[in-house]
Design a protein around this motif. Structure first.
Motif, PDB file in Angstrom:
ATOM      1  N   GLY A 125     -29.592  41.541  53.522  1.00  0.00           N
ATOM      2  CA  GLY A 125     -28.875  42.225  52.919  1.00  0.00           C
ATOM      3  C   GLY A 125     -27.978  42.375  53.353  1.00  0.00           C
ATOM      4  N   PRO A 126     -26.720  43.322  52.510  1.00  0.00           N
ATOM      5  CA  PRO A 126     -26.868  43.071  50.946  1.00  0.00           C
ATOM      6  C   PRO A 126     -26.396  42.006  50.444  1.00  0.00           C
ATOM      7  CG  PRO A 126     -25.189  44.424  52.208  1.00  0.00           C
ATOM      8  CD  PRO A 126     -25.522  43.715  53.271  1.00  0.00           C
ATOM      9  N   LEU A 127     -27.179  41.929  49.231  1.00  0.00           N
ATOM     10  CA  LEU A 127     -26.425  40.473  48.388  1.00  0.00           C
ATOM     11  C   LEU A 127     -25.909  41.008  47.247  1.00  0.00           C
ATOM     12  CD1 LEU A 127     -30.050  38.953  49.310  1.00  0.00           C
ATOM     13  CD2 LEU A 127     -28.404  38.551  50.161  1.00  0.00           C
ATOM     14  N   GLY A 128     -25.769  39.674  47.121  1.00  0.00           N
ATOM     15  CA  GLY A 128     -25.450  40.598  45.507  1.00  0.00           C
ATOM     16  C   GLY A 128     -24.260  41.248  45.307  1.00  0.00           C
ATOM     17  N   VAL A 129     -23.136  40.814  43.811  1.00  0.00           N
ATOM     18  CA  VAL A 129     -22.321  42.259  43.732  1.00  0.00           C
ATOM     19  C   VAL A 129     -22.658  43.213  42.544  1.00  0.00           C
ATOM     20  CG1 VAL A 129     -20.350  41.999  42.035  1.00  0.00           C
ATOM     21  CG2 VAL A 129     -20.923  39.691  42.850  1.00  0.00           C
ATOM     22  N   GLY A 130     -22.525  44.848  43.098  1.00  0.00           N
ATOM     23  CA  GLY A 130     -22.633  45.464  42.830  1.00  0.00           C
ATOM     24  C   GLY A 130     -21.378  46.320  42.138  1.00  0.00           C
ATOM     25  N   PHE A 131     -21.788  48.180  41.384  1.00  0.00           N
ATOM     26  CA  PHE A 131     -21.148  48.300  40.216  1.00  0.00           C
ATOM     27  C   PHE A 131     -19.999  48.831  40.843  1.00  0.00           C
ATOM     28  CE2 PHE A 131     -25.151  49.880  39.967  1.00  0.00           C
ATOM     29  CZ  PHE A 131     -25.447  49.953  38.491  1.00  0.00           C
ATOM     30  N   THR A 132     -18.477  48.504  40.106  1.00  0.00           N
ATOM     31  CA  THR A 132     -17.446  48.671  40.367  1.00  0.00           C
ATOM     32  C   THR A 132     -16.992  50.513  39.484  1.00  0.00           C
ATOM     33  OG1 THR A 132     -16.524  46.513  40.982  1.00  0.00           O
ATOM     34  CG2 THR A 132     -15.399  48.335  40.329  1.00  0.00           C
ATOM     35  N   LEU A 133     -16.424  50.915  41.074  1.00  0.00           N
ATOM     36  CA  LEU A 133     -15.912  52.141  40.441  1.00  0.00           C
ATOM     37  C   LEU A 133     -14.151  52.539  39.703  1.00  0.00           C
ATOM     38  CD1 LEU A 133     -17.955  54.485  41.303  1.00  0.00           C
ATOM     39  CD2 LEU A 133     -17.672  54.474  39.299  1.00  0.00           C
ATOM     40  N   ASP A 134     -14.051  52.601  38.569  1.00  0.00           N
ATOM     41  CA  ASP A 134     -12.211  52.257  38.213  1.00  0.00           C
ATOM     42  C   ASP A 134     -11.534  54.153  39.497  1.00  0.00           C
ATOM     43  OD1 ASP A 134      -9.538  52.613  37.464  1.00  0.00           O
ATOM     44  OD2 ASP A 134     -10.163  51.578  36.617  1.00  0.00           O
ATOM     45  N   PRO A 135     -10.545  53.908  39.922  1.00  0.00           N
ATOM     46  CA  PRO A 135      -9.961  55.189  40.403  1.00  0.00           C
ATOM     47  C   PRO A 135     -10.097  56.480  39.275  1.00  0.00           C
ATOM     48  CG  PRO A 135      -9.516  53.618  41.574  1.00  0.00           C
ATOM     49  CD  PRO A 135      -9.877  52.899  40.310  1.00  0.00           C
ATOM     50  N   SER A 136      -9.414  55.577  38.262  1.00  0.00           N
ATOM     51  CA  SER A 136      -9.058  56.469  37.115  1.00  0.00           C
ATOM     52  C   SER A 136     -10.485  56.782  35.769  1.00  0.00           C
ATOM     53  CB  SER A 136      -8.033  55.998  36.001  1.00  0.00           C
ATOM     54  OG  SER A 136      -9.277  54.562  35.142  1.00  0.00           O
ATOM     55  N   TRP A 137     -11.417  56.605  35.877  1.00  0.00           N
ATOM     56  CA  TRP A 137     -11.759  56.999  34.950  1.00  0.00           C
ATOM     57  C   TRP A 137     -12.935  58.862  36.123  1.00  0.00           C
ATOM     58  CZ3 TRP A 137     -15.252  52.192  35.771  1.00  0.00           C
ATOM     59  CH2 TRP A 137     -15.468  51.368  35.362  1.00  0.00           C
ATOM     60  N   ARG A 138     -12.884  59.603  34.823  1.00  0.00           N
ATOM     61  CA  ARG A 138     -13.038  60.475  35.385  1.00  0.00           C
ATOM     62  C   ARG A 138     -14.172  60.829  34.681  1.00  0.00           C
ATOM     63  NH1 ARG A 138     -10.164  60.085  38.938  1.00  0.00           N
ATOM     64  NH2 ARG A 138     -11.517  62.339  39.071  1.00  0.00           N
ATOM     65  N   HIS A 139     -15.016  60.426  34.166  1.00  0.00           N
ATOM     66  CA  HIS A 139     -16.615  61.142  33.615  1.00  0.00           C
ATOM     67  C   HIS A 139     -16.964  59.426  33.042  1.00  0.00           C
ATOM     68  CE1 HIS A 139     -19.240  64.894  32.460  1.00  0.00           C
ATOM     69  NE2 HIS A 139     -19.986  63.376  32.237  1.00  0.00           N
ATOM     70  N   ILE A 140     -18.423  59.170  33.477  1.00  0.00           N
ATOM     71  CA  ILE A 140     -19.199  58.127  33.588  1.00  0.00           C
ATOM     72  C   ILE A 140     -20.667  58.243  33.231  1.00  0.00           C
ATOM     73  CG2 ILE A 140     -17.362  56.485  34.972  1.00  0.00           C
ATOM     74  CD1 ILE A 140     -20.353  56.545  36.691  1.00  0.00           C
ATOM     75  N   VAL A 141     -21.198  58.039  31.452  1.00  0.00           N
ATOM     76  CA  VAL A 141     -22.239  57.992  31.412  1.00  0.00           C
ATOM     77  C   VAL A 141     -23.524  56.518  32.217  1.00  0.00           C
ATOM     78  CG1 VAL A 141     -24.098  58.474  29.767  1.00  0.00           C
ATOM     79  CG2 VAL A 141     -22.504  59.025  29.860  1.00  0.00           C
ATOM     80  N   ALA A 142     -24.455  56.945  33.293  1.00  0.00           N
ATOM     81  CA  ALA A 142     -25.289  55.948  33.227  1.00  0.00           C
ATOM     82  C   ALA A 142     -27.128  56.517  32.800  1.00  0.00           C
ATOM     83  CB  ALA A 142     -26.120  56.328  34.693  1.00  0.00           C
ATOM     84  N   VAL A 143     -27.672  55.486  31.953  1.00  0.00           N
ATOM     85  CA  VAL A 143     -28.196  55.049  31.402  1.00  0.00           C
ATOM     86  C   VAL A 143     -29.474  53.997  31.825  1.00  0.00           C
ATOM     87  CG1 VAL A 143     -29.502  55.201  29.122  1.00  0.00           C
ATOM     88  CG2 VAL A 143     -27.249  55.210  29.368  1.00  0.00           C
TER      89      VAL A 143
END
Length: 292
Positions: A125-143
């Protein structure tokens, strides 16, 4: 052994027009297969174990949402032939370490359970496509729920580096089976625990929590893994409030590099059902395209 490499656009252009090979960017592996050294392999609760290994610079550069293929040791009387896919739980480029969280469920993970500090483990690895964080996001919710709590874990560190606040809604059967809570707290995230035993983990209650965060302006995007029921709740809210989202899909895999087509799933792309390989096109996909 390296199995994939990256080249700069300039290097490719130079080769295309007959440029001097000496001026091309140096070849650099982005995926490796190597013998890593076990640093720690211990229980974190009644179900999950935490595995930490020393590895190469390339492996330690793994990004949130990516995964590794592990060649598990063989327990007595069993022969797990294929590698086992394992989502990334953590990566430390400075220490050159990667971490995994696993549950002993079959021959492969029974083999992992045998590992002791100092033992070798063949990782790819590392394999696959991971998460992307937009610089403009001030708050995200992970479930997340179950193994999804491990897959989402690297988001805590990445979001902090991005200047993004995280609210994590973590679901489990019982409070003592929750994982990643301390990790998210260490990176400044808010954690809301919901469990079956406390009758708080149902989709209706999770939807109330998510709606409250949206109303308070504390949800610029959804990130999720581990529960189709909770994914559908987020899809409905994302559509209603026009919010982006990403989901890490769980699927059985054989090769991990897109050759065997073992992990194909259906996705809804602009109203058309298309087939995609989870290991190659994902495992992270657009939330609105994922089907249960």
């Amino acid at each position: 052994m390296s199995i994939q490499h990256d080249q700069s656009q300039a290097a490719r252009s130079g080769a295309a027009i007959g440029g001097d090979a000496c001026s091309a960017a140096p070849w650099k592996a982005s995926i490796v297969a190597e013998l890593a050294e076990v640093v720690r392999n211990e229980a974190v609760n009644a179900e999950y174990r935490h595995l930490v290994v020393n590895c190469s610079e390339e492996a330690a550069a793994a990004q949130p949402g990516q995964f590794f293929q592990l060649l598990c040791p063989q327990p007595e009387g069993e022969q797990p032939f294929l590698r086992r896919p394992m989502s990334l739980y953590g990566a430390d480029p400075d220490k050159r370490q990667v971490e995994f969280l696993y549950k002993v469920t079959g021959a492969g993970t029974r083999g992992l359970d045998m590992l002791k500090p100092g033992d070798g483990l063949d990782i790819m690895g590392p394999l696959g496509v991971g998460f992307t964080l937009d610089p403009s996001w001030r708050h995200i919710v992970a479930v997340g729920r179950g193994a999804g709590l491990a897959t989402l874990a690297p988001l805590a560190k990445a979001a902090k580096a991005n200047g993004t606040q995280v609210t994590a809604v973590f679901s489990a059967r019982r409070p003592e089976l929750l994982v990643s809570v301390d990790l998210f707290h260490r990176h400044g995230a808010d954690v809301i625990a919901v469990t079956d035993s406390e009758a708080t983990s149902g989709p209706a209650n999770v939807e109330r929590i998510l709606r409250r965060h949206i109303a308070e302006g504390r949800c610029d995007a959804f990130f999720t893994c581990g529960s189709s029921r909770l994914m559908r709740v987020q899809q409905r809210l994302a559509r209603e409030f026009r919010l982006p989202g990403q989901v890490a899909m769980e699927q059985q895999m054989a090769c991990g590099i897109g050759l065997c087509y073992c992990c194909v799933r259906d996705f809804n792309v602009n109203g058309e059902i298309v087939n995609r390989r989870v290991c190659w096109n994902g495992p992270v996909f657009d939330l609105m395209e994922a089907l249960p």
